[in-house]
Design a protein around this motif. Structure first.
Motif, short mmCIF file in Angstrom:
data_model
loop_
_atom_site.label_atom_id
_atom_site.label_comp_id
_atom_site.label_asym_id
_atom_site.label_seq_id
_atom_site.Cartn_x
_atom_site.Cartn_y
_atom_site.Cartn_z
N TRP A 64 0.82 -1.22 0.00
CA TRP A 64 0.00 0.00 0.00
C TRP A 64 0.85 1.27 0.00
O TRP A 64 0.42 2.31 -0.49
N VAL A 112 -1.82 8.53 4.75
CA VAL A 112 -2.53 8.00 5.92
C VAL A 112 -2.34 6.50 6.02
O VAL A 112 -2.18 5.82 5.00
N VAL A 137 -3.58 3.00 8.78
CA VAL A 137 -4.24 2.49 10.00
C VAL A 137 -3.78 1.04 10.20
O VAL A 137 -3.69 0.29 9.21
N ARG A 194 -8.76 -1.60 11.24
CA ARG A 194 -9.39 -0.98 10.06
C ARG A 194 -10.90 -1.16 10.04
O ARG A 194 -11.43 -2.03 10.69
N ARG A 195 -11.52 -0.33 9.27
CA ARG A 195 -12.96 -0.39 9.02
C ARG A 195 -13.77 -0.05 10.27
O ARG A 195 -14.85 -0.55 10.47
N ARG A 196 -13.17 0.81 11.10
CA ARG A 196 -13.87 1.26 12.32
C ARG A 196 -13.94 2.79 12.36
O ARG A 196 -14.11 3.36 13.44
N GLY A 197 -13.70 3.41 11.23
CA GLY A 197 -13.86 4.87 11.18
C GLY A 197 -12.60 5.66 11.49
O GLY A 197 -12.63 6.90 11.50
N GLY A 206 -9.62 5.81 9.77
CA GLY A 206 -9.09 6.49 8.59
C GLY A 206 -9.90 7.75 8.28
O GLY A 206 -9.35 8.82 8.04
N ARG A 207 -11.20 7.62 8.33
CA ARG A 207 -12.08 8.76 8.05
C ARG A 207 -11.85 9.89 9.07
O ARG A 207 -11.78 11.07 8.71
N ASN A 232 -5.28 -0.15 -4.69
CA ASN A 232 -5.64 0.05 -3.28
C ASN A 232 -7.13 0.42 -3.14
O ASN A 232 -7.50 1.58 -2.95
N ALA A 289 -11.76 3.87 -1.98
CA ALA A 289 -13.14 3.99 -1.49
C ALA A 289 -13.22 5.04 -0.39
O ALA A 289 -14.17 5.84 -0.34
N LEU A 290 -12.23 5.04 0.51
CA LEU A 290 -12.23 6.05 1.58
C LEU A 290 -12.17 7.46 0.98
O LEU A 290 -12.99 8.33 1.32
N TYR A 291 -11.22 7.69 0.07
CA TYR A 291 -11.05 9.04 -0.46
C TYR A 291 -12.29 9.47 -1.27
O TYR A 291 -12.74 10.60 -1.15
C1 LIG Z 1 -7.02 3.08 3.62
C2 LIG Z 1 -7.12 3.00 5.14
C3 LIG Z 1 -6.29 4.16 5.73
C4 LIG Z 1 -8.59 3.14 5.56
O1 LIG Z 1 -8.62 3.22 6.98
P1 LIG Z 1 -9.87 2.67 7.84
O2 LIG Z 1 -9.69 3.13 9.23
O3 LIG Z 1 -10.04 1.23 7.60
O4 LIG Z 1 -11.07 3.47 7.12
P2 LIG Z 1 -12.52 3.77 7.75
O5 LIG Z 1 -12.92 2.67 8.66
O6 LIG Z 1 -12.53 5.14 8.29
O7 LIG Z 1 -13.41 3.70 6.43
C5 LIG Z 1 -14.15 4.80 5.95
C6 LIG Z 1 -14.81 4.43 4.65
O8 LIG Z 1 -13.81 4.13 3.64
C7 LIG Z 1 -14.30 3.05 2.80
N1 LIG Z 1 -13.47 1.85 3.02
C8 LIG Z 1 -12.47 1.70 3.93
N2 LIG Z 1 -11.92 0.47 3.80
C9 LIG Z 1 -12.59 -0.16 2.81
C10 LIG Z 1 -12.49 -1.44 2.22
N3 LIG Z 1 -11.56 -2.34 2.66
N4 LIG Z 1 -13.31 -1.76 1.22
C11 LIG Z 1 -14.24 -0.89 0.77
N5 LIG Z 1 -14.41 0.36 1.32
C12 LIG Z 1 -13.58 0.72 2.30
C13 LIG Z 1 -15.71 2.79 3.25
O9 LIG Z 1 -16.54 3.68 2.53
C14 LIG Z 1 -15.65 3.18 4.72
O10 LIG Z 1 -16.89 3.49 5.28
P3 LIG Z 1 -17.81 2.30 5.90
O11 LIG Z 1 -16.91 1.45 6.75
O12 LIG Z 1 -18.83 3.07 6.68
O13 LIG Z 1 -18.35 1.56 4.72
C15 LIG Z 1 -6.61 1.62 5.66
O14 LIG Z 1 -7.22 0.60 4.92
C16 LIG Z 1 -5.11 1.44 5.59
O15 LIG Z 1 -4.37 1.92 6.45
N6 LIG Z 1 -4.62 0.72 4.56
C17 LIG Z 1 -3.19 0.44 4.44
C18 LIG Z 1 -2.38 1.71 4.23
C19 LIG Z 1 -2.91 2.50 3.06
O16 LIG Z 1 -3.39 1.96 2.08
N7 LIG Z 1 -2.81 3.83 3.18
C20 LIG Z 1 -3.24 4.71 2.12
C21 LIG Z 1 -2.18 4.82 1.08
S1 LIG Z 1 -2.70 5.87 -0.29
#
Ligand SMILES: CC(C)(COP(=O)(O)OP(=O)(O)OC[C@H]1O[C@@H](n2cnc3c(N)ncnc32)[C@H](O)[C@@H]1OP(=O)(O)O)[C@@H](O)C(=O)NCCC(=O)NCCS
Length: 168
Positions: A31, A90, A92, A97-100, A102-103, A129, A134-136
């Motif tokens: 990632w 960013v 997590v 993950r998937r607990r809000g 990242g948002r 990724n 999806a987050l962004y």
């Molecule tokens: C990308 C990342 C930062 C998201 O962090 P997170 O804490 O899991 O994100 P959140 O729980 O706040 O998710 C917010 C929204 O993003 C989207 N989302 C997050 N993870 C997702 C997944 N695996 N699949 C689909 N949608 C996803 C969803 O819309 C989600 O809302 P919902 O859970 O209500 O459906 C995390 O997956 C991560 O750290 N990945 C590895 C490092 C990385 O990729 N960093 C970014 C490099 S560009």
């Protein structure tokens, strides 16, 4: 539900942040631009100390009772013509993950941007990724470009998507 706190990083977070970056950077998904290699804890501590004195950059962390589980770094573009733009990254911890988190980190970056007068946040993301895309997208980031062979990781040159959001 995980309880977590979002706050500015302090130098004492250095070791936890190095462990987090090394763990996320070593994941098979690839990632991050780094592949498990990161600053040493003492370099990270120096960096965090410098960032706290610097109004043009911030490191924001998410902390649970287990410790620091998320990080966002954001820095303003140094060129005077684009100093209204800042670039962010960013991560997590996998098990949180998937607990809000990242948002929440992304929302804190928007708050920082408003405080310091940054009008546009941008970032790069690898096309594979899906979670990050999806987050962004859920936060209103738009695709502004496709950067071919833009990042070197080991012997590979990787493509990246450039995304950005206007901050009002
Ligand atoms: C990308 C990342 C930062 C998201 O962090 P997170 O804490 O899991 O994100 P959140 O729980 O706040 O998710 C917010 C929204 O993003 C989207 N989302 C997050 N993870 C997702 C997944 N695996 N699949 C689909 N949608 C996803 C969803 O819309 C989600 O809302 P919902 O859970 O209500 O459906 C995390 O997956 C991560 O750290 N990945 C590895 C490092 C990385 O990729 N960093 C970014 C490099 S560009």
């Amino acid at each position: 539900m995980t309880r977590f706190l979002v706050r500015r990083a302090v130098p004492g977070d250095a070791s936890a942040l190095v462990d987090l970056a090394r763990a996320v950077g070593s994941e098979a998904g690839g990632w991050l631009i780094t592949d498990g290699d990161w600053r040493s804890p003492s370099e990270e501590r120096r960096y965090l100390r410098a960032v706290r004195r610097h109004p043009h950059a911030a490191v924001i962390v998410a902390e649970t009772p287990d410790g620091v589980v998320g990080r966002l770094s954001v820095a303003r573009d140094p060129h005077p013509a684009s100093e209204h733009v800042a670039d962010l990254g960013v991560m997590v911890a996998r098990e949180h993950r998937r607990r809000g988190i990242g948002r929440a980190l992304m929302t804190a970056a928007e708050d920082w941007a408003r405080e310091v007068g940054v009008r546009k946040l941008e970032l790069h993301v690898f096309p594979s990724n899906e979670a990050a895309l999806a987050l962004y997208e859920s936060l209103g980031y738009k695709r502004e470009g496709f950067r071919r062979a833009h990042y070197r990781r080991g012997d590979e040159l990787l493509d990246a998507i450039l995304m950005a959001k206007e901050i009002r």
